[in-house]
Design a protein around this motif. Structure first.
Motif, PDB file in Angstrom:
ATOM      1  N   UNK A 139      34.890   1.058  12.841  1.00 17.06           N
ATOM      2  CA  UNK A 139      35.685  -0.127  12.530  1.00 17.06           C
ATOM      3  C   UNK A 139      35.334  -0.706  11.150  1.00 17.06           C
ATOM      4  N   UNK A 140      35.947  -0.206  10.103  1.00 20.34           N
ATOM      5  CA  UNK A 140      35.734  -0.743   8.750  1.00 20.34           C
ATOM      6  C   UNK A 140      36.304  -2.155   8.628  1.00 20.34           C
ATOM      7  N   UNK A 141      37.484  -2.359   9.194  1.00 21.59           N
ATOM      8  CA  UNK A 141      38.161  -3.650   9.055  1.00 21.59           C
ATOM      9  C   UNK A 141      37.349  -4.771   9.690  1.00 21.59           C
ATOM     10  N   UNK A 142      36.781  -4.545  10.846  1.00 16.57           N
ATOM     11  CA  UNK A 142      35.959  -5.569  11.512  1.00 16.57           C
ATOM     12  C   UNK A 142      34.769  -5.964  10.652  1.00 16.57           C
ATOM     13  N   UNK A 143      34.131  -4.964  10.075  1.00 15.90           N
ATOM     14  CA  UNK A 143      32.989  -5.232   9.202  1.00 15.90           C
ATOM     15  C   UNK A 143      33.427  -6.038   7.980  1.00 15.90           C
ATOM     16  N   UNK A 144      34.546  -5.627   7.378  1.00 19.94           N
ATOM     17  CA  UNK A 144      35.031  -6.327   6.178  1.00 19.94           C
ATOM     18  C   UNK A 144      35.463  -7.752   6.489  1.00 19.94           C
ATOM     19  N   UNK A 145      36.072  -7.979   7.634  1.00 22.54           N
ATOM     20  CA  UNK A 145      36.471  -9.341   8.020  1.00 22.54           C
ATOM     21  C   UNK A 145      35.237 -10.219   8.247  1.00 22.54           C
ATOM     22  N   UNK A 146      34.199  -9.662   8.857  1.00 19.26           N
ATOM     23  CA  UNK A 146      32.953 -10.412   9.028  1.00 19.26           C
ATOM     24  C   UNK A 146      32.335 -10.748   7.679  1.00 19.26           C
ATOM     25  N   UNK A 147      32.337  -9.773   6.767  1.00 16.75           N
ATOM     26  CA  UNK A 147      31.800  -9.999   5.416  1.00 16.75           C
ATOM     27  C   UNK A 147      32.628 -11.053   4.683  1.00 16.75           C
ATOM     28  N   UNK A 148      33.941 -11.026   4.852  1.00 17.27           N
ATOM     29  CA  UNK A 148      34.831 -12.015   4.226  1.00 17.27           C
ATOM     30  C   UNK A 148      34.513 -13.409   4.744  1.00 17.27           C
ATOM     31  N   UNK A 149      34.372 -13.527   6.048  1.00 14.52           N
ATOM     32  CA  UNK A 149      34.071 -14.829   6.654  1.00 14.52           C
ATOM     33  C   UNK A 149      32.712 -15.350   6.180  1.00 14.52           C
ATOM     34  N   UNK A 150      31.714 -14.488   6.148  1.00  7.78           N
ATOM     35  CA  UNK A 150      30.379 -14.906   5.698  1.00  7.78           C
ATOM     36  C   UNK A 150      30.385 -15.307   4.225  1.00  7.78           C
ATOM     37  N   UNK A 151      31.128 -14.597   3.408  1.00 11.02           N
ATOM     38  CA  UNK A 151      31.246 -14.956   1.987  1.00 11.02           C
ATOM     39  C   UNK A 151      31.915 -16.312   1.845  1.00 11.02           C
ATOM     40  N   UNK A 152      32.955 -16.553   2.624  1.00  9.92           N
ATOM     41  CA  UNK A 152      33.656 -17.844   2.592  1.00  9.92           C
ATOM     42  C   UNK A 152      32.706 -18.976   2.985  1.00  9.92           C
ATOM     43  N   UNK A 153      31.965 -18.783   4.070  1.00 10.56           N
ATOM     44  CA  UNK A 153      31.042 -19.829   4.525  1.00 10.56           C
ATOM     45  C   UNK A 153      29.932 -20.077   3.510  1.00 10.56           C
ATOM     46  N   UNK A 154      29.436 -19.034   2.884  1.00  9.57           N
ATOM     47  CA  UNK A 154      28.406 -19.208   1.851  1.00  9.57           C
ATOM     48  C   UNK A 154      28.941 -20.005   0.671  1.00  9.57           C
ATOM     49  N   UNK A 155      30.177 -19.736   0.271  1.00 10.62           N
ATOM     50  CA  UNK A 155      30.778 -20.490  -0.834  1.00 10.62           C
ATOM     51  C   UNK A 155      30.914 -21.963  -0.474  1.00 10.62           C
ATOM     52  N   UNK A 156      31.338 -22.244   0.755  1.00 10.89           N
ATOM     53  CA  UNK A 156      31.496 -23.645   1.190  1.00 10.89           C
ATOM     54  C   UNK A 156      30.149 -24.357   1.238  1.00 10.89           C
ATOM     55  N   UNK A 157      29.112 -23.682   1.698  1.00  9.01           N
ATOM     56  CA  UNK A 157      27.777 -24.293   1.715  1.00  9.01           C
ATOM     57  C   UNK A 157      27.305 -24.609   0.300  1.00  9.01           C
ATOM     58  N   UNK A 158      27.566 -23.694  -0.605  1.00  6.69           N
ATOM     59  CA  UNK A 158      27.160 -23.896  -1.997  1.00  6.69           C
ATOM     60  C   UNK A 158      27.909 -25.075  -2.602  1.00  6.69           C
ATOM     61  N   UNK A 159      29.200 -25.183  -2.323  1.00  5.36           N
ATOM     62  CA  UNK A 159      29.995 -26.304  -2.845  1.00  5.36           C
ATOM     63  C   UNK A 159      29.477 -27.632  -2.325  1.00  5.36           C
ATOM     64  N   UNK A 160      29.076 -27.670  -1.047  1.00  6.23           N
ATOM     65  CA  UNK A 160      28.589 -28.925  -0.481  1.00  6.23           C
ATOM     66  C   UNK A 160      27.280 -29.371  -1.105  1.00  6.23           C
ATOM     67  N   UNK A 161      26.466 -28.427  -1.570  1.00  2.00           N
ATOM     68  CA  UNK A 161      25.184 -28.784  -2.172  1.00  2.00           C
ATOM     69  C   UNK A 161      25.304 -29.234  -3.603  1.00  2.00           C
ATOM     70  N   UNK A 162      26.398 -28.902  -4.258  1.00  2.00           N
ATOM     71  CA  UNK A 162      26.568 -29.286  -5.660  1.00  2.00           C
ATOM     72  C   UNK A 162      26.817 -30.782  -5.776  1.00  2.00           C
ATOM     73  N   UNK A 163      26.247 -31.367  -6.795  1.00  2.00           N
ATOM     74  CA  UNK A 163      26.469 -32.775  -7.065  1.00  2.00           C
ATOM     75  C   UNK A 163      27.822 -32.925  -7.737  1.00  2.00           C
ATOM     76  N   UNK A 164      28.627 -33.805  -7.186  1.00  5.84           N
ATOM     77  CA  UNK A 164      29.947 -34.046  -7.760  1.00  5.84           C
ATOM     78  C   UNK A 164      29.964 -35.425  -8.401  1.00  5.84           C
ATOM     79  N   UNK A 165      30.386 -35.510  -9.644  1.00  2.00           N
ATOM     80  CA  UNK A 165      30.482 -36.834 -10.265  1.00  2.00           C
ATOM     81  C   UNK A 165      31.647 -37.606  -9.669  1.00  2.00           C
ATOM     82  N   UNK A 166      31.546 -38.919  -9.732  1.00  5.86           N
ATOM     83  CA  UNK A 166      32.642 -39.756  -9.250  1.00  5.86           C
ATOM     84  C   UNK A 166      33.860 -39.531 -10.118  1.00  5.86           C
ATOM     85  N   UNK A 167      35.049 -39.518  -9.501  1.00  8.25           N
ATOM     86  CA  UNK A 167      36.252 -39.332 -10.313  1.00  8.25           C
ATOM     87  C   UNK A 167      36.491 -40.531 -11.218  1.00  8.25           C
ATOM     88  N   UNK A 168      37.087 -40.271 -12.366  1.00  3.00           N
ATOM     89  CA  UNK A 168      37.396 -41.351 -13.288  1.00  3.00           C
ATOM     90  C   UNK A 168      38.554 -42.169 -12.746  1.00  3.00           C
TER      91      UNK A 168
END
Length: 176
Positions: A64-93
């Motif tokens: 099952x290549x597709x199952x593995x790739x979908x799991x990798x896609x989901x994990x990559x997405x979650x890692x990106x979201x975690x990284x975004x949450x840790x970044x400091x965001x300046x207040x909007x102007x």
């Protein structure tokens, strides 16, 4: 028994074939679009997933290549979201920049009052003015002011009282 199952699973492992990954691109893209909500972000996510998967050899336990790739896609997405949450965001102007208050700007009314106060202090006789400046402006104690001005401590207290009374009278009846 567990060792036998683990050994059997290792014998069934096969390397992920990079040449077959292109056949899953459409499904991964649709899954990424559902996760991200935008086409551009989905394209970036699929690209990042492929970059991670192809960065080193991968071994699959079944066909099952597709199952593995979908799991990798989901994990990559979650890692990106975690990284975004840790970044400091300046207040909007704000929408209108000219309405932003300058914290260093002085209040015009306070500036006028301060000008009047300094004018009243400057109009005092020299003896009273020196004591008032030494104690109220410079923050010296009565003892320090007496030593700096070369007078006795009682004289400092007396002149300071009179100087303050003259400044209050200069402001009139509405002064507090």
């Amino acid at each position: 028994m567990l060792r036998a199952v683990a050994a059997r699973d290792r014998t069934m492992e096969r390397p992920l074939d990079p040449t077959r990954l292109g056949s899953h691109l459409d499904r991964l893209y649709r899954a990424a679009w559902a996760l991200c909500g935008s086409r551009e972000d989905a394209e970036d996510l699929v690209q990042e997933t492929y970059a991670r998967v192809l960065s080193r050899p991968r071994f699959l336990r079944n066909e099952d290549d597709l199952g593995y790739l979908l799991r990798a896609l989901r994990n990559t997405f979650l890692n990106q979201k975690r990284t975004e949450r840790r970044r400091v965001r300046p207040d909007p102007l704000p929408d209108q920049l000219d309405l932003v208050a300058d914290p260093n700007a002085r209040d015009p009314e306070a500036a006028v009052e301060a000008g009047e106060l300094y004018a009243a202090v400057a109009a005092l006789p020299e003896d009273f003015r020196d004591v008032l400046v030494a104690v109220d402006v410079a923050g010296l104690s009565y003892k320090e002011a007496a030593k700096a001005l070369g007078i006795r401590e009682g004289t400092v207290m007396s002149r300071l009282y009179r100087a303050r009374q003259q400044v209050v009278r200069a402001f009139g009846d509405d002064a507090s």
